[in-house]
Scaffold this active site. Structure first.
Site, PDB file in Angstrom:
ATOM      1  N   ARG A  91      -2.810 -25.705  -7.929  1.00  0.00           N
ATOM      2  CA  ARG A  91      -2.072 -24.446  -7.874  1.00  0.00           C
ATOM      3  C   ARG A  91      -0.690 -24.638  -7.234  1.00  0.00           C
ATOM      4  O   ARG A  91       0.300 -24.062  -7.633  1.00  0.00           O
ATOM      5  CB  ARG A  91      -2.891 -23.429  -7.068  1.00  0.00           C
ATOM      6  CG  ARG A  91      -2.384 -22.009  -7.145  1.00  0.00           C
ATOM      7  CD  ARG A  91      -3.028 -21.144  -6.102  1.00  0.00           C
ATOM      8  NE  ARG A  91      -2.734 -21.636  -4.760  1.00  0.00           N
ATOM      9  CZ  ARG A  91      -1.657 -21.310  -4.055  1.00  0.00           C
ATOM     10  NH1 ARG A  91      -0.774 -20.477  -4.546  1.00  0.00           N
ATOM     11  NH2 ARG A  91      -1.440 -21.808  -2.865  1.00  0.00           N
ATOM     12  N   ASP A 151      -2.558  -4.319 -13.716  1.00  0.00           N
ATOM     13  CA  ASP A 151      -3.890  -4.328 -13.107  1.00  0.00           C
ATOM     14  C   ASP A 151      -4.510  -2.930 -13.139  1.00  0.00           C
ATOM     15  O   ASP A 151      -5.709  -2.776 -13.381  1.00  0.00           O
ATOM     16  CB  ASP A 151      -3.811  -4.862 -11.669  1.00  0.00           C
ATOM     17  CG  ASP A 151      -3.362  -6.327 -11.634  1.00  0.00           C
ATOM     18  OD1 ASP A 151      -3.709  -7.065 -12.577  1.00  0.00           O
ATOM     19  OD2 ASP A 151      -2.662  -6.725 -10.683  1.00  0.00           O
ATOM     20  N   ARG A 154      -5.760  -2.137 -16.588  1.00  0.00           N
ATOM     21  CA  ARG A 154      -7.078  -2.753 -16.834  1.00  0.00           C
ATOM     22  C   ARG A 154      -8.180  -1.907 -16.196  1.00  0.00           C
ATOM     23  O   ARG A 154      -9.207  -1.624 -16.824  1.00  0.00           O
ATOM     24  CB  ARG A 154      -7.086  -4.178 -16.251  1.00  0.00           C
ATOM     25  CG  ARG A 154      -6.252  -5.117 -17.101  1.00  0.00           C
ATOM     26  CD  ARG A 154      -6.242  -6.542 -16.582  1.00  0.00           C
ATOM     27  NE  ARG A 154      -5.573  -7.391 -17.566  1.00  0.00           N
ATOM     28  CZ  ARG A 154      -4.833  -8.451 -17.280  1.00  0.00           C
ATOM     29  NH1 ARG A 154      -4.659  -8.826 -16.031  1.00  0.00           N
ATOM     30  NH2 ARG A 154      -4.274  -9.148 -18.238  1.00  0.00           N
ATOM     31  N   HIS A 178      -1.182 -10.093  -6.709  1.00  0.00           N
ATOM     32  CA  HIS A 178      -1.648 -10.192  -8.098  1.00  0.00           C
ATOM     33  C   HIS A 178      -2.583 -11.400  -8.222  1.00  0.00           C
ATOM     34  O   HIS A 178      -2.401 -12.261  -9.049  1.00  0.00           O
ATOM     35  CB  HIS A 178      -0.430 -10.355  -9.010  1.00  0.00           C
ATOM     36  CG  HIS A 178      -0.745 -10.318 -10.473  1.00  0.00           C
ATOM     37  ND1 HIS A 178      -1.482  -9.335 -11.067  1.00  0.00           N
ATOM     38  CD2 HIS A 178      -0.393 -11.168 -11.469  1.00  0.00           C
ATOM     39  CE1 HIS A 178      -1.577  -9.583 -12.363  1.00  0.00           C
ATOM     40  NE2 HIS A 178      -0.934 -10.692 -12.637  1.00  0.00           N
TER      41      HIS A 178
END
Ligand code: APR
Length: 313
Positions: A91, A151, A154, A178
Site C-alpha cells: 500500500r 460511499d 452505495r 475513504h
C-alpha cells in the site's frame, strides 16, 4: 471570440475520467478538456464524446490533450490520474507512486489556472487530496476529495434494496476516511425522513454498514480488472453541478479540517455545503460516544497516511 462557458478539466482519461467528461458534457455544464499522459488517448476519447453531442444534444466543446497549456483558465479540475494497485503491491508503494503523479499534475494545473476548484478522485483519496492542497496552496474551500457522495450513494442503494423502497426517498450520510474505517451513520440515514434505526433491526443495519465499507472492493472482486467508475463519475458530476450552479447542496465531502471534529491538518469526510465558492461551510454534528469513537479511529488511520505522504512531498 469570448466564451462565457465554464471550463472543466478532467485529468486522467481512464474509466472514471471518461465517465466524468461524458456526464458533464451531457448535462451541458461547460466545455470539457480531457488531459492524460498517454498520447492520443484523451484526444480519441474527446473526439468520440464530441461526436455524441448531436445525439445527446449538448453544446459543450470537448477536447483532449497531453499539454497542460490547454487547461489554462479552468474553473474546475478533476484529478483522476493515478495507477491502480497491482496484486501483491505494498500500500505504501502505491501511496508513493500516486503521490508523485498527483504532485506533478497539480503543479502543471496551477501553472495555467490561477484559482481553480480542484476535486480529487485518485486513491488513496484522503492522502491524494492532501498532496494536491500542499502543492497547490489553494484555500480549503477550493480543494475537495470525492468520497462521501459515493460511499453514501452505495449506502442509499443497499437501504433501498433491503427495504424494497424507492431510492429517491433514501438519504444517507457516510463520514470519515475513504477506507475500511469509513463511518456510515445509520442515525442520519433516512427514508422519507424516518431514520433507518426505526425501520431495520441491528443485524440488517450492521450488514448494510459492512457492505458499504467494502463497497469498492466488492466491485473490484467482480470486475477482476479495474475498479468502479460509473458511480464514482456520477458522484463527481453531482459535486461539479453543486458548485457551478451554486446549488448549496449539503453533501458529505472530504474537506480539510482545522479543529472541526477535534482534528487539525487532515482531510476527512464531513458534511459540507457546496456552492459557487466551493466548500462554503463544514457542518459539525453532535455525535454519540460510539460515533465519536468510530470517527476518531478513522481519523487516526487518515492521519497516519497523511504523515507518511508528507515525507514524499
Ligand atoms: N498524468 C496524467 N494522467 C496520468 C498520469 C499522469 N502523470 N499517470 C497516469 N495517468 C492516467 C492514465 O494514463 C490513465 O488513463 O490516469 C488514468 C487512470 O485511469 P484508469 O487506470 O482507468 O483508472 P480509473 O479507474 O479511472 O481510476 C482513477 O480514481 O477511483 C480512483 O482508485 C481509482 O486512483 C484511481 C482513480
Amino acid at each position: 471570440m469570448v466564451n462565457a462557458r465554464k471550463k472543466i478539466t478532467v485529468v486522467g482519461a481512464g474509466q472514471v475520467g471518461t465517465t466524468v467528461a461524458q456526464l458533464a458534457a451531457y448535462k451541458n455544464l461547460g466545455n470539457v478538456v480531457i488531459a492524460d499522459i498517454v498520447e492520443g488517448l484523451p484526444q480519441g476519447k474527446a473526439l468520440d464524446l464530441q461526436q455524441s453531442g448531436c445525439l445527446q444534444v449538448f453544446d459543450s466543446i470537448v477536447t483532449g490533450t497531453n499539454d497542460y497549456q490547454d487547461t489554462a483558465g479552468s474553473d474546475i479540475v478533476v484529478i483522476t490520474a493515478g495507477l491502480p494497485r497491482k496484486p501483491g503491491q505494498d500500500r505504501s508503494d502505491l501511496l508513493k507512486i500516486n503521490a508523485k503523479i498527483v504532485k506533478e499534475v497539480t503543479e502543471q494545473i496551477m501553472k495555467y489556472s490561477s484559482d481553480p476548484l480542484i476535486i480529487v478522485v485518485s486513491n488513496p483519496l484522503d492522502a491524494m487530496v492532501y498532496v494536491a492542497k500542499q502543492v497547490s496552496g489553494l484555500p480549503k474551500s477550493r480543494i475537495i476529495g470525492m468520497a462521501g457522495v459515493l460511499d453514501s450513494a452505495r449506502f442509499r442503494t443497499f437501504v433501498s434494496l433491503e427495504l424494497n423502497c424507492s431510492l429517491v426517498d433514501v438519504d444517507a450520510m457516510v463520514l470519515g476516511g475513504h477506507g475500511d474505517s469509513m463511518v456510515p451513520m445509520p442515525r442520519y440515514t433516512t427514508v422519507s425522513g424516518i431514520s433507518i434505526t426505526d425501520l431495520m433491526n441491528t443485524e440488517q443495519i450492521d450488514r448494510l454498514v459492512n457492505r458499504t465499507r467494502s463497497g469498492g472492493a466488492e466491485i473490484v472482486g467482480l470486475l477482476k480488472k479495474g475498479s468502479a467508475f460509473l458511480s464514482p463519475g456520477a458522484s463527481v458530476v453531482k459535486m461539479i453541478e453543486a458548485v457551478l450552479l451554486d446549488k448549496k447542496r449539503m453533501l458529505p465531502c472530504t474537506a480539510f479540517l482545522e479543529g472541526e471534529y477535534g482534528w487539525d491538518g487532515i482531510f476527512f469526510g464531513v458534511p459540507v455545503t457546496l456552492g459557487i465558492s466551493g466548500i462554503e461551510n463544514i457542518i459539525e454534528l453532535k455525535l454519540t460516544e460510539e460515533e465519536k469513537k468510530a470517527i476518531n479511529t478513522s481519523a487516526q488511520d487518515v492521519k497516519k497516511m497523511i504523515d507518511e505522504v508528507d515525507l514524499f512531498l
